[in-house]
Design a protein around this motif. Structure first.
Motif, PDB file in Angstrom:
ATOM      1  N   ARG A   1       0.733  -1.162   0.037  1.00 38.13           N
ATOM      2  CA  ARG A   1      -0.002  -0.214   0.021  1.00 38.13           C
ATOM      3  C   ARG A   1       0.748   1.347   0.174  1.00 38.13           C
ATOM      4  O   ARG A   1       0.333   2.256   0.123  1.00 38.13           O
ATOM      5  CB  ARG A   1      -1.175   0.022   1.450  1.00 38.13           C
ATOM      6  CG  ARG A   1      -2.097  -1.117   1.237  1.00 38.13           C
ATOM      7  CD  ARG A   1      -2.825  -1.261   2.497  1.00 38.13           C
ATOM      8  NE  ARG A   1      -3.715  -2.326   2.393  1.00 38.13           N
ATOM      9  CZ  ARG A   1      -3.519  -3.622   2.461  1.00 38.13           C
ATOM     10  NH1 ARG A   1      -2.321  -4.124   2.539  1.00 38.13           N
ATOM     11  NH2 ARG A   1      -4.514  -4.349   2.148  1.00 38.13           N
ATOM     12  N   ARG A   2       2.296   1.152  -0.096  1.00 35.10           N
ATOM     13  CA  ARG A   2       3.018   2.351   0.096  1.00 35.10           C
ATOM     14  C   ARG A   2       2.737   3.254  -1.129  1.00 35.10           C
ATOM     15  O   ARG A   2       2.884   4.591  -1.199  1.00 35.10           O
ATOM     16  CB  ARG A   2       4.394   2.137  -0.110  1.00 35.10           C
ATOM     17  CG  ARG A   2       5.021   1.389   0.969  1.00 35.10           C
ATOM     18  CD  ARG A   2       6.535   0.898   1.139  1.00 35.10           C
ATOM     19  NE  ARG A   2       6.742   0.312  -0.235  1.00 35.10           N
ATOM     20  CZ  ARG A   2       8.135   0.276  -0.573  1.00 35.10           C
ATOM     21  NH1 ARG A   2       9.247   0.927  -0.077  1.00 35.10           N
ATOM     22  NH2 ARG A   2       8.394  -0.158  -1.563  1.00 35.10           N
ATOM     23  N   GLY A   3       2.241   2.725  -2.289  1.00 34.07           N
ATOM     24  CA  GLY A   3       2.028   3.658  -3.678  1.00 34.07           C
ATOM     25  C   GLY A   3       0.621   4.462  -3.398  1.00 34.07           C
ATOM     26  O   GLY A   3       0.676   5.356  -4.086  1.00 34.07           O
ATOM     27  N   ILE A   4      -0.100   3.742  -2.719  1.00 32.66           N
ATOM     28  CA  ILE A   4      -1.742   4.344  -2.612  1.00 32.66           C
ATOM     29  C   ILE A   4      -1.891   5.097  -1.390  1.00 32.66           C
ATOM     30  O   ILE A   4      -2.995   5.792  -1.192  1.00 32.66           O
ATOM     31  CB  ILE A   4      -2.671   3.292  -3.126  1.00 32.66           C
ATOM     32  CG1 ILE A   4      -2.649   1.996  -1.965  1.00 32.66           C
ATOM     33  CG2 ILE A   4      -2.554   2.814  -4.486  1.00 32.66           C
ATOM     34  CD1 ILE A   4      -3.470   0.798  -2.402  1.00 32.66           C
ATOM     35  N   MET A   5      -1.197   4.840  -0.431  1.00 31.81           N
ATOM     36  CA  MET A   5      -1.225   5.427   1.023  1.00 31.81           C
ATOM     37  C   MET A   5      -0.283   6.269   1.370  1.00 31.81           C
ATOM     38  O   MET A   5       0.854   5.464   1.697  1.00 31.81           O
ATOM     39  CB  MET A   5      -1.784   4.389   2.112  1.00 31.81           C
ATOM     40  CG  MET A   5      -3.103   3.932   1.961  1.00 31.81           C
ATOM     41  SD  MET A   5      -3.446   2.589   2.946  1.00 31.81           S
ATOM     42  CE  MET A   5      -3.146   3.405   4.762  1.00 31.81           C
ATOM     43  N   ARG A   6      -0.291   7.460   1.556  1.00 28.31           N
ATOM     44  CA  ARG A   6       0.818   8.167   1.719  1.00 28.31           C
ATOM     45  C   ARG A   6       1.506   7.733   3.089  1.00 28.31           C
ATOM     46  O   ARG A   6       2.685   7.580   3.334  1.00 28.31           O
ATOM     47  CB  ARG A   6       0.622   9.772   1.757  1.00 28.31           C
ATOM     48  CG  ARG A   6       1.727  10.627   2.365  1.00 28.31           C
ATOM     49  CD  ARG A   6       1.355  11.902   2.215  1.00 28.31           C
ATOM     50  NE  ARG A   6       0.099  12.315   3.156  1.00 28.31           N
ATOM     51  CZ  ARG A   6       0.349  12.366   4.394  1.00 28.31           C
ATOM     52  NH1 ARG A   6       1.354  12.281   5.019  1.00 28.31           N
ATOM     53  NH2 ARG A   6      -0.825  12.741   5.020  1.00 28.31           N
TER      54      ARG A   6
END
Length: 161
Positions: free
Chosen positions: A108-113
């Protein structure tokens, strides 16, 4: 008292990781920020245990276990084994926790800051938990009696008495 089995610790890591992942899936939005210092206390304990392990090992190897001036009391060695076993288990459970957190964060690193911001702290905490697990196993190893004629694999100096 026998040595802690590594397969039991591995099973604890795996179970804790699965349980943590399921909890984090539902509760992550209420988590506080995970900083780089989140797991550093575990590292401090691991360093202290590793140092104590070297001390105990040198005393046992030098034959300085027993009652007297400058000697290590056998009960101190037995207590060290208890602390080592507890630390290995705590390290395994906490490592499982942080692996579960990382299993949630990494995809989820790319979609959740916030997931990207928390990843570095979770990695550091997981490494510190691994250090605690390793230090517990090391201290446990250092407490073994080198010349026990009964059983060289399951003996600890002073622990069997």
């Amino acid at each position: 008292m026998g040595p802690t089995r590594k397969r039991d610790l591995a099973a604890a890591v795996g179970i804790a990781a699965v349980v943590c992942y399921l909890l984090v899936t539902f509760l992550y939005r209420w988590f506080p920020p995970i900083t780089l210092f989140s797991g550093v206390s575990l590292l401090a304990v691991a360093i202290a245990e590793a140092g104590w392990g070297y001390f105990v090992r040198s005393r046992i190897a030098g034959g300085q276990v027993g009652i007297g001036a400058g000697r290590l009391h056998p009960l101190a060695v037995a207590r060290s084994v208890g602390i080592a076993k507890a630390s290995a288990w705590v390290g395994a459970l906490v490592l499982g926790w942080w692996i579960g957190v990382l299993a949630y964060l990494l995809p989820r690193r790319g979609i959740m800051r916030v997931a990207g911001e928390d990843t570095a702290g979770a990695v550091v905490a997981a490494l510190c938990a691994l250090a605690l697990l390793a230090a517990g196993l090391w201290l446990q190893h250092c407490c073994k009696s080198p010349d026990d004629p009964k059983d060289k694999h399951d003996s600890y100096s002073g622990a069997a008495e």
